[in-house]
Design a protein around this motif. Structure first.
Motif, PDB file in Angstrom:
ATOM      1  N   VAL A 136       4.378  54.698  35.602  1.00 54.71           N
ATOM      2  CA  VAL A 136       4.260  55.451  35.123  1.00 54.71           C
ATOM      3  C   VAL A 136       3.481  56.626  36.003  1.00 54.71           C
ATOM      4  CG1 VAL A 136       2.766  56.953  33.407  1.00 54.71           C
ATOM      5  CG2 VAL A 136       4.016  54.663  33.003  1.00 54.71           C
ATOM      6  N   ALA A 137       2.007  55.929  37.095  1.00 52.22           N
ATOM      7  CA  ALA A 137       1.824  56.886  38.134  1.00 52.22           C
ATOM      8  C   ALA A 137       2.715  57.643  39.256  1.00 52.22           C
ATOM      9  CB  ALA A 137       1.181  56.020  39.054  1.00 52.22           C
ATOM     10  N   ASP A 138       3.699  57.039  39.366  1.00 44.04           N
ATOM     11  CA  ASP A 138       4.766  57.457  40.425  1.00 44.04           C
ATOM     12  C   ASP A 138       5.391  58.297  39.749  1.00 44.04           C
ATOM     13  OD1 ASP A 138       4.786  55.423  42.479  1.00 44.04           O
ATOM     14  OD2 ASP A 138       5.629  54.333  41.737  1.00 44.04           O
ATOM     15  N   ALA A 139       5.955  58.065  38.629  1.00 46.63           N
ATOM     16  CA  ALA A 139       6.910  59.058  37.536  1.00 46.63           C
ATOM     17  C   ALA A 139       6.019  60.280  37.048  1.00 46.63           C
ATOM     18  CB  ALA A 139       7.778  58.749  36.047  1.00 46.63           C
ATOM     19  N   LEU A 140       4.509  60.288  37.197  1.00 46.15           N
ATOM     20  CA  LEU A 140       3.883  61.547  36.313  1.00 46.15           C
ATOM     21  C   LEU A 140       3.197  62.607  37.979  1.00 46.15           C
ATOM     22  CD1 LEU A 140       1.112  60.076  34.788  1.00 46.15           C
ATOM     23  CD2 LEU A 140       2.955  62.192  34.514  1.00 46.15           C
ATOM     24  N   GLN A 141       3.611  61.586  39.008  1.00 43.28           N
ATOM     25  CA  GLN A 141       4.359  62.675  40.503  1.00 43.28           C
ATOM     26  C   GLN A 141       5.272  63.366  40.477  1.00 43.28           C
ATOM     27  OE1 GLN A 141       1.361  63.650  43.018  1.00 43.28           O
ATOM     28  NE2 GLN A 141      -0.161  62.086  41.494  1.00 43.28           N
ATOM     29  N   ALA A 142       6.270  62.230  40.301  1.00 40.32           N
ATOM     30  CA  ALA A 142       7.902  63.084  40.351  1.00 40.32           C
ATOM     31  C   ALA A 142       7.531  64.413  38.972  1.00 40.32           C
ATOM     32  CB  ALA A 142       8.823  61.766  40.019  1.00 40.32           C
ATOM     33  N   ALA A 143       7.503  64.230  38.488  1.00 39.57           N
ATOM     34  CA  ALA A 143       7.391  65.421  37.931  1.00 39.57           C
ATOM     35  C   ALA A 143       6.686  66.615  38.368  1.00 39.57           C
ATOM     36  CB  ALA A 143       6.456  64.882  36.152  1.00 39.57           C
ATOM     37  N   ASN A 144       6.102  66.504  39.319  1.00 45.72           N
ATOM     38  CA  ASN A 144       5.706  67.644  39.028  1.00 45.72           C
ATOM     39  C   ASN A 144       6.515  68.613  40.336  1.00 45.72           C
ATOM     40  OD1 ASN A 144       2.987  69.079  40.583  1.00 45.72           O
ATOM     41  ND2 ASN A 144       3.691  68.908  42.664  1.00 45.72           N
ATOM     42  N   THR A 145       8.101  67.584  40.706  1.00 45.02           N
ATOM     43  CA  THR A 145       9.195  68.821  41.195  1.00 45.02           C
ATOM     44  C   THR A 145      10.247  68.720  40.203  1.00 45.02           C
ATOM     45  OG1 THR A 145      10.018  67.095  42.694  1.00 45.02           O
ATOM     46  CG2 THR A 145       7.594  68.141  43.690  1.00 45.02           C
ATOM     47  N   ASP A 146       9.912  68.620  39.048  1.00 48.50           N
ATOM     48  CA  ASP A 146      10.502  68.447  38.047  1.00 48.50           C
ATOM     49  C   ASP A 146      10.508  69.593  36.560  1.00 48.50           C
ATOM     50  OD1 ASP A 146      12.851  67.571  35.938  1.00 48.50           O
ATOM     51  OD2 ASP A 146      12.199  66.267  34.946  1.00 48.50           O
ATOM     52  N   GLY A 147      11.714  70.777  37.438  1.00 45.81           N
ATOM     53  CA  GLY A 147      11.855  71.279  36.100  1.00 45.81           C
ATOM     54  C   GLY A 147      11.630  71.821  34.955  1.00 45.81           C
ATOM     55  N   ALA A 148      12.094  70.521  34.006  1.00 40.91           N
ATOM     56  CA  ALA A 148      12.757  70.440  32.987  1.00 40.91           C
ATOM     57  C   ALA A 148      11.802  69.425  32.791  1.00 40.91           C
ATOM     58  CB  ALA A 148      13.850  68.992  32.470  1.00 40.91           C
ATOM     59  N   SER A 149      10.333  69.070  33.072  1.00 46.13           N
ATOM     60  CA  SER A 149       9.016  68.456  32.612  1.00 46.13           C
ATOM     61  C   SER A 149       7.851  69.281  32.350  1.00 46.13           C
ATOM     62  CB  SER A 149       8.866  67.237  33.955  1.00 46.13           C
ATOM     63  OG  SER A 149       7.674  67.304  33.361  1.00 46.13           O
ATOM     64  N   LEU A 150       7.051  69.045  31.093  1.00 48.40           N
ATOM     65  CA  LEU A 150       5.898  69.616  30.817  1.00 48.40           C
ATOM     66  C   LEU A 150       5.231  69.803  31.891  1.00 48.40           C
ATOM     67  CD1 LEU A 150       4.513  70.555  27.947  1.00 48.40           C
ATOM     68  CD2 LEU A 150       3.952  68.471  28.095  1.00 48.40           C
ATOM     69  N   PHE A 151       5.073  69.085  32.900  1.00 47.69           N
ATOM     70  CA  PHE A 151       4.060  68.677  33.694  1.00 47.69           C
ATOM     71  C   PHE A 151       4.579  69.274  35.423  1.00 47.69           C
ATOM     72  CE2 PHE A 151       3.623  65.282  30.873  1.00 47.69           C
ATOM     73  CZ  PHE A 151       2.023  65.869  30.396  1.00 47.69           C
ATOM     74  N   PHE A 152       5.880  69.837  35.677  1.00 49.03           N
ATOM     75  CA  PHE A 152       6.212  70.968  36.337  1.00 49.03           C
ATOM     76  C   PHE A 152       4.984  72.027  36.769  1.00 49.03           C
ATOM     77  CE2 PHE A 152       8.663  74.456  38.038  1.00 49.03           C
ATOM     78  CZ  PHE A 152       9.107  74.363  39.538  1.00 49.03           C
ATOM     79  N   GLY A 153       5.149  71.394  38.282  1.00 50.43           N
ATOM     80  CA  GLY A 153       3.517  72.059  39.124  1.00 50.43           C
ATOM     81  C   GLY A 153       2.695  71.614  39.047  1.00 50.43           C
ATOM     82  N   HIS A 154       1.747  71.041  38.066  1.00 56.24           N
ATOM     83  CA  HIS A 154       0.027  71.015  37.856  1.00 56.24           C
ATOM     84  C   HIS A 154       0.486  69.534  38.251  1.00 56.24           C
ATOM     85  CE1 HIS A 154       0.947  73.783  35.555  1.00 56.24           C
ATOM     86  NE2 HIS A 154       1.924  74.055  34.577  1.00 56.24           N
ATOM     87  N   VAL A 155       0.920  68.488  39.005  1.00 54.46           N
ATOM     88  CA  VAL A 155       0.529  67.201  39.271  1.00 54.46           C
ATOM     89  C   VAL A 155      -0.327  67.231  40.768  1.00 54.46           C
ATOM     90  CG1 VAL A 155       1.142  65.005  39.051  1.00 54.46           C
ATOM     91  CG2 VAL A 155       2.009  66.178  37.858  1.00 54.46           C
ATOM     92  N   ALA A 156      -1.590  67.255  40.876  1.00 53.01           N
ATOM     93  CA  ALA A 156      -2.222  66.875  42.122  1.00 53.01           C
ATOM     94  C   ALA A 156      -1.487  65.549  43.092  1.00 53.01           C
ATOM     95  CB  ALA A 156      -3.298  67.348  41.491  1.00 53.01           C
ATOM     96  N   PRO A 157      -1.621  65.881  44.107  1.00 52.95           N
ATOM     97  CA  PRO A 157      -0.837  64.834  44.457  1.00 52.95           C
ATOM     98  C   PRO A 157      -2.127  63.297  44.484  1.00 52.95           C
ATOM     99  CG  PRO A 157      -1.200  65.687  46.374  1.00 52.95           C
ATOM    100  CD  PRO A 157      -1.901  66.423  44.478  1.00 52.95           C
ATOM    101  N   ALA A 158      -2.897  63.103  43.515  1.00 53.43           N
ATOM    102  CA  ALA A 158      -4.320  62.462  43.430  1.00 53.43           C
ATOM    103  C   ALA A 158      -4.174  61.262  42.458  1.00 53.43           C
ATOM    104  CB  ALA A 158      -5.232  63.054  43.590  1.00 53.43           C
TER     105      ALA A 158
END
Length: 380
Positions: free
Chosen positions: A114-136
């Motif tokens: 889940v930690a990895d998946a949320l980091q990947a969501a940062n660059t997934d244009g279809a994700s609610l979290f696109f562009g909103h996940v800090a690398p931490a």
């Protein structure tokens, strides 16, 4: 004039992160193709308005992945997400392995995935979290979830810190896994814990850690189940062994938030003042007994690989010196959005930021579980 601008921009950064956010809520089932496994999660995140599936507020935010205790639902950790999402954290609570015969190894792998998946969501244009996940990211957990968090953190250099609450020994062994953890680790325990007695669980995990920065906080008069909200199954298990609790659940929660706030601010947001406050609290508080191996800010400046950064306006590049070759370099803007992420190839490095506007940018390098950061003003 430059000094005044720098001061103003730093104040702007503080204002952005200081405001309390509303809480958005969503449910996502992540799929780990490597294990052919679904991982349903409840998530809470900073939003402009409270609601389900509402937009994430502007900015990029650190991630907290929290593992639940044995036969405990994620509802038992409401106080954690209600505290951390308004402070600007994305909180994920996997709901797997909730039965009476949990697979600890699978649960640890779920937390890490889940930690990895949320980091990947940062660059997934279809994700609610696109562009909103800090690398931490922090892996966290209570009881069985704490032991599973050790399993998920073992050999995992994609996370920045580990925080556990009365972690329980697991199968495979969380104690053995602790020796493979490479990130700063905070272990909470409670003096009256008769469900996972300290000597057989939290203490040997802490002792096995080989990281430079680790802390052990033993809350005086606290209990095992007080690390969560009221839960009937946990309370029944604790009742059978008769703890001598001398503080309230809210008082124990206060210790958790006071210490973990500072720990996370330092390890996920790079705040040196938070480290100073943390070490002061660990040394002076009468609410708990503690030990730690973390360096003070002044000592860390001498002992940790540091670097310098300066802006060359003519070339539109940021120049850095004194880096650790092979380290991950992450540059974020004042809102926390990542503008560059690179693997450092040498002690001297340059990053083109020609298209970036005037503002404060934070440069952070991490290597072998140790991070250092600098704030740089870019002027056009």
């Amino acid at each position: 004039m430059r000094t005044l601008l720098y001061t103003f921009l730093l104040c702007l950064v503080s204002t952005v992160h200081a405001q309390p956010f509303s809480i958005g809520t969503t449910n996502i089932t992540f799929f780990d193709a490597g294990r052919n496994r679904n991982i349903p999660c409840e998530l809470h995140y900073p939003a402009d308005a409270t609601g389900t599936d509402v937009a994430v507020t502007s900015g990029a935010f650190p991630v907290l992945v929290i593992g639940h205790g044995f036969v405990m639902t994620v509802d038992a950790y409401t106080y954690l997400w209600q505290h951390y999402s308004p402070l600007g954290y994305i909180v994920a609570l996997p709901t797997t392995e909730g039965g009476f015969a949990p697979n600890h190894g699978a649960f640890g792998a779920d937390l890490a995935y889940v930690a990895d998946a949320l980091q990947a969501a940062n660059t997934d244009g279809a994700s609610l979290f696109f562009g909103h996940v800090a690398p931490a990211t922090a892996l966290m957990g209570h009881s069985m979830g704490g032991g599973a968090a050790f399993l998920g953190a073992a050999g995992n250099d994609a996370i920045q810190t580990l925080v556990t609450f009365a972690p329980a020994e697991t199968n495979p062994s969380a104690i053995a896994a602790a020796a493979q953890v490479s990130v700063p680790t905070l272990v909470f325990a409670a003096s009256e814990d008769c469900v996972t007695p300290i000597a057989a669980h939290a203490q040997p995990m802490y002792d096995a850690l080989g990281v430079v920065c680790k802390a052990f906080v033993n809350i005086t008069g606290g209990g095992h189940c007080y690390f969560g909200d009221n839960n009937a199954l946990c309370s029944f298990g604790e009742f059978t062994c008769g703890p001598d609790l001398t503080i309230t659940r809210d008082e124990q929660h206060d210790v958790v938030s006071d210490i973990s706030d500072l720990w996370l601010d330092h390890h996920l947001r790079g705040s040196s003042s938070a480290l100073t406050g943390l070490l002061d609290s660990l040394a002076s508080s009468t609410r708990f007994q503690s030990v730690n191996t973390c360096l003070s800010t002044s000592t860390a400046e001498r002992m940790t690989v540091q670097f310098t950064a300066f802006w060359n306006a003519d070339e539109g590049s940021l120049f850095l010196q004194g880096l650790s070759p092979g380290a991950e370099l992450v540059i974020t803007n004042a809102l926390g959005s990542v503008v560059a992420r690179e693997r450092v190839g040498g002690k001297t490095w340059s990053v083109s930021l020609r298209d970036r506007s005037t503002g404060v940018y934070h440069v952070r390098q991490c290597s072998n579980g140790q991070c250092s950061s600098r704030a740089v003003v870019i002027q056009r």
